[in-house]
Design a protein around this motif. Structure first.
Motif, PDB file in Angstrom:
ATOM      1  N   PRO A 142       0.828  -1.203   0.000  1.00 20.59           N
ATOM      2  CA  PRO A 142       0.000   0.000   0.000  1.00 20.59           C
ATOM      3  C   PRO A 142       0.863   1.255   0.000  1.00 20.59           C
ATOM      4  O   PRO A 142       1.889   1.307   0.687  1.00 20.59           O
ATOM      5  N   THR A 143       0.450   2.253  -0.773  1.00 23.28           N
ATOM      6  CA  THR A 143       1.256   3.460  -0.873  1.00 23.28           C
ATOM      7  C   THR A 143       0.372   4.639  -1.273  1.00 23.28           C
ATOM      8  O   THR A 143      -0.842   4.491  -1.441  1.00 23.28           O
ATOM      9  N   TYR A 144       0.975   5.784  -1.437  1.00 22.51           N
ATOM     10  CA  TYR A 144       0.257   7.014  -1.770  1.00 22.51           C
ATOM     11  C   TYR A 144      -0.407   6.881  -3.136  1.00 22.51           C
ATOM     12  O   TYR A 144       0.244   6.573  -4.142  1.00 22.51           O
ATOM     13  N   GLY A 145      -1.707   7.134  -3.199  1.00 26.23           N
ATOM     14  CA  GLY A 145      -2.472   6.863  -4.399  1.00 26.23           C
ATOM     15  C   GLY A 145      -2.164   7.749  -5.591  1.00 26.23           C
ATOM     16  O   GLY A 145      -2.457   7.380  -6.736  1.00 26.23           O
ATOM     17  N   MET A 146      -1.560   8.923  -5.375  1.00 23.19           N
ATOM     18  CA  MET A 146      -1.331   9.840  -6.493  1.00 23.19           C
ATOM     19  C   MET A 146      -0.248   9.369  -7.454  1.00 23.19           C
ATOM     20  O   MET A 146      -0.175   9.868  -8.582  1.00 23.19           O
ATOM     21  N   CYS A 189       7.703   5.289  -0.565  1.00 22.67           N
ATOM     22  CA  CYS A 189       7.134   6.236   0.383  1.00 22.67           C
ATOM     23  C   CYS A 189       7.694   5.919   1.772  1.00 22.67           C
ATOM     24  O   CYS A 189       7.474   4.826   2.297  1.00 22.67           O
ATOM     25  N   SER A 190       8.445   6.860   2.355  1.00 20.38           N
ATOM     26  CA  SER A 190       9.131   6.592   3.617  1.00 20.38           C
ATOM     27  C   SER A 190       9.136   7.839   4.497  1.00 20.38           C
ATOM     28  O   SER A 190       9.798   8.825   4.166  1.00 20.38           O
ATOM     29  N   PRO A 191       8.433   7.823   5.633  1.00 14.06           N
ATOM     30  CA  PRO A 191       7.553   6.764   6.131  1.00 14.06           C
ATOM     31  C   PRO A 191       6.370   6.549   5.186  1.00 14.06           C
ATOM     32  O   PRO A 191       5.892   7.475   4.544  1.00 14.06           O
ATOM     33  N   GLY A 192       5.921   5.312   5.144  1.00 10.95           N
ATOM     34  CA  GLY A 192       4.884   4.951   4.192  1.00 10.95           C
ATOM     35  C   GLY A 192       3.535   5.549   4.522  1.00 10.95           C
ATOM     36  O   GLY A 192       3.195   5.767   5.677  1.00 10.95           O
ATOM     37  N   ASN A 193       2.775   5.813   3.487  1.00 11.46           N
ATOM     38  CA  ASN A 193       1.386   6.222   3.622  1.00 11.46           C
ATOM     39  C   ASN A 193       0.560   5.174   2.879  1.00 11.46           C
ATOM     40  O   ASN A 193       0.694   5.043   1.654  1.00 11.46           O
ATOM     41  N   PRO A 194      -0.189   4.329   3.594  1.00  8.12           N
ATOM     42  CA  PRO A 194      -0.763   4.564   4.923  1.00  8.12           C
ATOM     43  C   PRO A 194      -0.135   3.777   6.078  1.00  8.12           C
ATOM     44  O   PRO A 194      -0.717   3.743   7.155  1.00  8.12           O
ATOM     45  N   THR A 195       1.005   3.151   5.886  1.00 11.03           N
ATOM     46  CA  THR A 195       1.512   2.265   6.937  1.00 11.03           C
ATOM     47  C   THR A 195       2.303   2.980   8.023  1.00 11.03           C
ATOM     48  O   THR A 195       2.463   2.458   9.117  1.00 11.03           O
ATOM     49  N   GLY A 196       2.863   4.162   7.720  1.00  9.92           N
ATOM     50  CA  GLY A 196       3.678   4.868   8.698  1.00  9.92           C
ATOM     51  C   GLY A 196       5.022   4.216   8.950  1.00  9.92           C
ATOM     52  O   GLY A 196       5.673   4.499   9.955  1.00  9.92           O
ATOM     53  N   THR A 197       5.473   3.351   8.035  1.00  8.42           N
ATOM     54  CA  THR A 197       6.713   2.606   8.226  1.00  8.42           C
ATOM     55  C   THR A 197       7.879   3.254   7.494  1.00  8.42           C
ATOM     56  O   THR A 197       7.794   3.541   6.298  1.00  8.42           O
ATOM     57  N   LEU A 198       8.954   3.477   8.207  1.00 10.24           N
ATOM     58  CA  LEU A 198      10.166   4.057   7.633  1.00 10.24           C
ATOM     59  C   LEU A 198      10.956   2.986   6.884  1.00 10.24           C
ATOM     60  O   LEU A 198      11.096   1.856   7.359  1.00 10.24           O
ATOM     61  N   ILE A 199      11.469   3.333   5.715  1.00 14.47           N
ATOM     62  CA  ILE A 199      12.337   2.425   4.956  1.00 14.47           C
ATOM     63  C   ILE A 199      13.775   2.696   5.361  1.00 14.47           C
ATOM     64  O   ILE A 199      14.220   3.844   5.383  1.00 14.47           O
ATOM     65  N   GLU A 378      -6.958  -1.446   0.326  1.00 13.00           N
ATOM     66  CA  GLU A 378      -5.574  -1.463  -0.145  1.00 13.00           C
ATOM     67  C   GLU A 378      -4.848  -2.741   0.276  1.00 13.00           C
ATOM     68  O   GLU A 378      -5.203  -3.370   1.276  1.00 13.00           O
ATOM     69  N   ALA A 379      -3.822  -3.077  -0.488  1.00 11.42           N
ATOM     70  CA  ALA A 379      -3.075  -4.316  -0.242  1.00 11.42           C
ATOM     71  C   ALA A 379      -2.527  -4.358   1.184  1.00 11.42           C
ATOM     72  O   ALA A 379      -1.886  -3.417   1.632  1.00 11.42           O
ATOM     73  N   GLY A 380      -2.813  -5.456   1.881  1.00  9.35           N
ATOM     74  CA  GLY A 380      -2.294  -5.636   3.226  1.00  9.35           C
ATOM     75  C   GLY A 380      -2.973  -4.799   4.286  1.00  9.35           C
ATOM     76  O   GLY A 380      -2.499  -4.755   5.421  1.00  9.35           O
ATOM     77  N   CYS A 381      -4.078  -4.142   3.947  1.00 15.70           N
ATOM     78  CA  CYS A 381      -4.733  -3.215   4.879  1.00 15.70           C
ATOM     79  C   CYS A 381      -6.173  -3.622   5.177  1.00 15.70           C
ATOM     80  O   CYS A 381      -7.022  -2.773   5.446  1.00 15.70           O
TER      81      CYS A 381
END
Length: 409
Positions: A142-146, A189-199, A378-381
């Motif tokens: 899952p990531t930013y839709g734009m 996306c880092s931190p990810g949107n919508p997961t909030g996870t830093l890469i 979204e995937a995984g959500c």
């Protein structure tokens, strides 16, 4: 081929397998940018840009009377109305770029590009790199839709670049690259949107160093200031010409309304973006506010606010986890942003439930006055709601309302 507007350099590009002239579309490399009236002169009697010499025509007297004599309207608008709004804005904004360069530890303003939000940066990167119908981008849902939306908008005749969709594991990203050499851009996306996870920087390095990939890695750091210091990929810019980091004043700076996005990269890519942007993309009111937001005093306030929000995030997370008996699961991802994503489970069960999550989402908004974001599609959500960290009072109300909704649904 020389990039127009960029002085030739004898410095060797790193990594060695990257050549920006093979990534940028040929017609973009030869494009002569529009020359603005303010590119040459910005002072004196300015009769070169067909501006209205009599100034703006905004009158505050009628507005104030209609607001029962509210003089605050006049007081608030006067500073903005005194900004020479009848003149086109500075097309380059070096003062803003200088403050960004100082804040992020960059060697010069030649590493900074300003856009109308990060969305303009995304759009330009796709337009200058990806040939519609022939080349692709890779995203990691899952990531930013734009990212996906902008790709479709840039397509010619409906023939957009096919989107590679892979989980964010370095080995899977490498396999995708090996399978398809037409991939030009990778969006992380880092931190990810919508997961909030830093890469991790190690993972980003591994992709940048991967010799089969000849394109550009874009790291979207909209929420980076809510993460641990030293976690930004900007620290890799000096090493990697195939890296572009996006940031924004919308999140940690609290300026979503002014729409100022930032691209940070080595000068060749920044020059390409500069050559292709709209002539006066950053308006004078936005520039005025951004410059003040990037002052030392304002940046101190930003850091203090971020500390407060991070502390509130931890408290909100704890409160949400206390509702597990009512069917709220453990938060998804890490907690490196100003939001929490948490799954709603089936009543009496342990499986995420999209139907129940949607009912909770609608009930909160329409009956309880608390608006969160449904992300179950979204995937995984599965079954997930994304909840932004609010003020302490807002968080307390939200917890009470979520508890009530779960009890009744």
């Amino acid at each position: 081929m020389t990039i127009i507007g960029l002085a030739p350099s004898s410095v060797r590009t790193r990594p060695a397998h990257f050549d920006i002239e093979r990534v940028i579309r040929p017609n973009i490399l030869t494009l002569h940018p529009y020359r603005c009236a303010r590119d040459d002169y910005s002072s004196g009697i300015l009769l070169d840009a067909n501006e209205n010499a009599l100034g703006h025509s905004i009158s505050l007297s009628e507005d104030a009377s209609q607001l029962n004599g509210d003089s605050n309207v006049v007081a608030e608008l006067n500073p903005i109305l005194g900004l020479d709004l009848h003149r086109y804005p500075d097309p380059s904004h070096p003062k803003i770029k200088r403050r960004i360069a100082e804040l992020r530890g960059l060697p010069s303003i030649n590493h900074v590009f300003l856009g109308v939000g990060s969305d303009e940066v995304i759009d330009l990167l796709m337009r200058v790199c990806v040939a519609p119908g022939r080349e692709k981008i890779l995203i990691t849902p899952p990531t930013y839709g734009m990212y996906a939306v902008n790709l479709e908008l840039s397509a010619e005749g409906g023939e957009g670049g096919e989107k590679g969709r892979f989980s964010l594991r370095v080995d899977e990203v490498k396999r995708a690259i090996d399978a398809d050499p037409s991939i030009k851009l990778i969006f992380l996306c880092s931190p990810g949107n919508p997961t909030g996870t830093l890469i991790s920087l190690a993972s980003i390095r591994a992709i940048l160093d991967y010799e089969p990939f000849k394109g550009i890695v874009i790291v979207d750091e909209a929420y980076i200031d809510f993460s641990e210091p030293g976690s930004s990929a900007v620290s890799l810019i000096a090493e990697y010409a195939n890296l572009c980091v996006m940031q924004t004043l919308s999140k940690s700076f609290g300026l979503a309304a002014i729409r100022l996005g930032i691209a940070i990269a080595q000068p060749p890519l920044i020059q390409i973006l500069t050559n292709t942007k709209a002539p006066y993309n950053i308006g004078t009111p936005t520039a005025h506010l951004a410059l003040r937001a990037l002052s030392p005093t304002s940046i101190s306030a930003v850091r203090k606010n971020n500390e407060t929000l991070n502390a509130s995030r931890a408290k909100l997370l704890s409160g949400l986890h206390s509702l597990k008996e009512l069917g709220l699961g453990r938060a998804i991802g890490a907690q490196d942003a100003n939001f929490i994503m948490i799954p709603v489970l089936a009543r009496g069960g342990s499986v995420p439930d999209n139907v129940r999550a949607q009912r909770v989402y609608v009930t909160l908004a329409e009956e309880e006055g608390v608006v969160v974001r449904y992300r179950g599609g979204e995937a995984g959500c599965g079954g997930c709601l994304r909840i932004t960290v609010g003020t302490e009072e807002e968080n307390a109300i939200a917890l009470t309302k979520v508890k009530k909704a779960l009890e009744n649904l």
